[in-house]
Design a protein around this motif. Structure first.
Motif, mmCIF file in Angstrom:
data_model
loop_
_atom_site.group_PDB
_atom_site.id
_atom_site.type_symbol
_atom_site.label_atom_id
_atom_site.label_comp_id
_atom_site.label_asym_id
_atom_site.label_seq_id
_atom_site.Cartn_x
_atom_site.Cartn_y
_atom_site.Cartn_z
ATOM 1 N N ILE A 184 0.836 -1.196 0.000
ATOM 2 C CA ILE A 184 0.000 0.000 0.000
ATOM 3 C C ILE A 184 0.871 1.246 0.000
ATOM 4 O O ILE A 184 1.909 1.293 0.665
ATOM 5 C CB ILE A 184 -0.968 0.001 1.209
ATOM 6 C CG1 ILE A 184 -1.937 1.194 1.128
ATOM 7 C CG2 ILE A 184 -0.219 0.007 2.528
ATOM 8 C CD1 ILE A 184 -3.078 1.090 2.129
ATOM 9 N N VAL A 185 0.462 2.221 -0.788
ATOM 10 C CA VAL A 185 1.135 3.520 -0.841
ATOM 11 C C VAL A 185 0.127 4.576 -0.384
ATOM 12 O O VAL A 185 -0.988 4.645 -0.914
ATOM 13 C CB VAL A 185 1.641 3.856 -2.256
ATOM 14 C CG1 VAL A 185 2.334 5.224 -2.263
ATOM 15 C CG2 VAL A 185 2.604 2.781 -2.747
ATOM 16 N N SER A 186 0.516 5.368 0.590
ATOM 17 C CA SER A 186 -0.369 6.390 1.136
ATOM 18 C C SER A 186 0.103 7.785 0.738
ATOM 19 O O SER A 186 1.307 8.074 0.746
ATOM 20 C CB SER A 186 -0.404 6.286 2.664
ATOM 21 O OG SER A 186 -1.074 7.394 3.231
ATOM 22 N N ASP A 187 -0.850 8.651 0.396
ATOM 23 C CA ASP A 187 -0.535 10.064 0.169
ATOM 24 C C ASP A 187 -1.012 10.922 1.336
ATOM 25 O O ASP A 187 -1.070 12.143 1.238
ATOM 26 C CB ASP A 187 -1.148 10.559 -1.146
ATOM 27 C CG ASP A 187 -2.677 10.409 -1.169
ATOM 28 O OD1 ASP A 187 -3.256 10.001 -0.134
ATOM 29 O OD2 ASP A 187 -3.284 10.699 -2.217
ATOM 30 N N GLY A 188 -1.345 10.247 2.453
ATOM 31 C CA GLY A 188 -1.778 10.957 3.655
ATOM 32 C C GLY A 188 -3.273 11.097 3.784
ATOM 33 O O GLY A 188 -3.767 11.556 4.821
ATOM 34 N N SER A 189 -4.030 10.676 2.764
ATOM 35 C CA SER A 189 -5.487 10.785 2.821
ATOM 36 C C SER A 189 -6.085 9.489 3.363
ATOM 37 O O SER A 189 -5.367 8.549 3.714
ATOM 38 C CB SER A 189 -6.046 11.078 1.429
ATOM 39 O OG SER A 189 -5.875 9.945 0.589
ATOM 40 N N ASP A 190 -7.407 9.428 3.423
ATOM 41 C CA ASP A 190 -8.062 8.214 3.914
ATOM 42 C C ASP A 190 -8.342 7.220 2.788
ATOM 43 O O ASP A 190 -9.002 6.215 3.001
ATOM 44 C CB ASP A 190 -9.367 8.566 4.643
ATOM 45 C CG ASP A 190 -10.356 9.289 3.743
ATOM 46 O OD1 ASP A 190 -9.944 9.737 2.659
ATOM 47 O OD2 ASP A 190 -11.533 9.408 4.128
ATOM 48 N N LYS A 191 -7.812 7.478 1.596
ATOM 49 C CA LYS A 191 -7.916 6.545 0.473
ATOM 50 C C LYS A 191 -6.492 6.189 0.020
ATOM 51 O O LYS A 191 -5.645 7.061 -0.105
ATOM 52 C CB LYS A 191 -8.650 7.193 -0.707
ATOM 53 C CG LYS A 191 -10.071 7.644 -0.401
ATOM 54 C CD LYS A 191 -11.011 6.467 -0.371
ATOM 55 C CE LYS A 191 -12.470 6.915 -0.407
ATOM 56 N NZ LYS A 191 -12.837 7.862 0.641
ATOM 57 N N PRO A 192 -6.231 4.904 -0.223
ATOM 58 C CA PRO A 192 -4.882 4.534 -0.668
ATOM 59 C C PRO A 192 -4.584 5.097 -2.059
ATOM 60 O O PRO A 192 -5.427 5.040 -2.952
ATOM 61 C CB PRO A 192 -4.917 3.000 -0.686
ATOM 62 C CG PRO A 192 -6.358 2.641 -0.794
ATOM 63 C CD PRO A 192 -7.113 3.720 -0.111
ATOM 64 N N TRP A 193 -3.379 5.617 -2.227
ATOM 65 C CA TRP A 193 -2.957 6.109 -3.543
ATOM 66 C C TRP A 193 -2.699 4.928 -4.472
ATOM 67 O O TRP A 193 -2.982 4.979 -5.650
ATOM 68 C CB TRP A 193 -1.692 6.967 -3.406
ATOM 69 C CG TRP A 193 -1.246 7.570 -4.701
ATOM 70 C CD1 TRP A 193 -1.810 8.619 -5.378
ATOM 71 C CD2 TRP A 193 -0.134 7.136 -5.497
ATOM 72 N NE1 TRP A 193 -1.124 8.870 -6.541
ATOM 73 C CE2 TRP A 193 -0.088 7.972 -6.646
ATOM 74 C CE3 TRP A 193 0.834 6.139 -5.357
ATOM 75 C CZ2 TRP A 193 0.883 7.837 -7.638
ATOM 76 C CZ3 TRP A 193 1.796 5.998 -6.354
ATOM 77 C CH2 TRP A 193 1.815 6.846 -7.469
ATOM 78 N N ARG A 194 -2.155 3.864 -3.879
ATOM 79 C CA ARG A 194 -1.963 2.634 -4.644
ATOM 80 C C ARG A 194 -2.107 1.446 -3.705
ATOM 81 O O ARG A 194 -1.656 1.502 -2.555
ATOM 82 C CB ARG A 194 -0.586 2.606 -5.308
ATOM 83 C CG ARG A 194 -0.412 1.391 -6.226
ATOM 84 C CD ARG A 194 0.954 1.336 -6.875
ATOM 85 N NE ARG A 194 1.063 0.176 -7.747
ATOM 86 C CZ ARG A 194 2.209 -0.337 -8.166
ATOM 87 N NH1 ARG A 194 3.351 0.205 -7.825
ATOM 88 N NH2 ARG A 194 2.216 -1.398 -8.954
#
Length: 236
Positions: A184-194
């Motif tokens: 999992i890749v996170s951009d800091g939001s509550d939805k995964p970026w990848r």
């Protein structure tokens, strides 16, 4: 095996309300506690199942036809199995000692006493034997879990919305088919970026070509059975 599968699914249904695809593990713990009377039924089943597994082995392990159709069939070397990223009993049938529960313990597996069955020849017969022996090891693990079950809360205090810090992470567990991983890749939001799922069935399926080379078309059936793939998981 359907005979023994039914009471196991009864336990799933009694605790989680579902027999197929039960959802037991929210983030932070487990969803429900044991219902009343569940543990004695589970212990009774644990006492009965070893004899049932003995029956399987009496029927198959020394059966001349079974041995002829599985020994030396679908062979894959340890080197090739590792190169193809096989995992679970498919990998361990080739003699490779790798089990996520031992290599990277999680969920207190480091506190459990169990063995990792290995094959020697990497054929259909060895993959079968690994699975039969893993049934016995699973019974050991469940017995220890019931005996050592701690008191306390079922779940940690985790918010309904989770915002992981920016970055990437990979985590895996030892599922029935092999290593099940999540990247999992996170951009800091509550939805995964990848998000990518490492599916053991999809990767183990790669072994069919190597295992079937030089064999009979009829052997492919035994090879696929020994991989124990789930095609819905492969399609995903």
């Amino acid at each position: 095996g359907i005979r023994e599968r039914e009471p196991i699914l009864d336990l799933f249904e009694a605790m989680l309300g579902q027999r197929l695809l039960p959802n037991a593990y929210p983030i932070g713990g487990v969803r429900f506690d044991f219902p009343k009377g569940w543990v004695p039924v589970c212990r009774k089943l644990l006492a009965e199942l070893p004899k049932k597994v003995d029956d399987y082995e009496t029927l198959l392990t020394g059966n001349r036809i079974w041995v002829q159709r599985t020994k030396g069939v679908g062979v894959i070397s340890a080197r090739d199995a590792v190169a193809l990223s096989l995992s679970g009993p498919t990998l361990r049938g080739s003699g490779v000692y790798f089990d996520v529960r031992k290599a990277m313990p999680y969920s207190s597996y480091e506190d459990f006493d169990f063995e990792v069955p290995l094959g020697q020849n990497g054929d259909v017969f060895d993959r079968y034997l690994c699975r039969v022996r893993e049934m016995r090891q699973s019974l050991r693990i469940i017995q220890q879990a019931l005996d050592g079950m701690p008191e306390g809360e079922l779940r940690g205090k985790v918010g309904k919305i989770i915002r992981p810090p920016v970055g990437e992470a990979y985590y895996s567990v030892e599922a029935a088919k092999g290593q099940l991983g999540y990247y999992i890749v996170s951009d800091g939001s509550d939805k995964p970026w990848r998000l990518h799922v490492r599916s053991p069935s999809f990767l183990n399926l790669q072994g069919i070509e190597t295992m079937s080379r030089g064999g009979l078309i009829a052997d492919v059936v035994a090879v696929i059975g020994s991989l124990d793939i789930v095609l819905g998981e492969v399609d995903r």
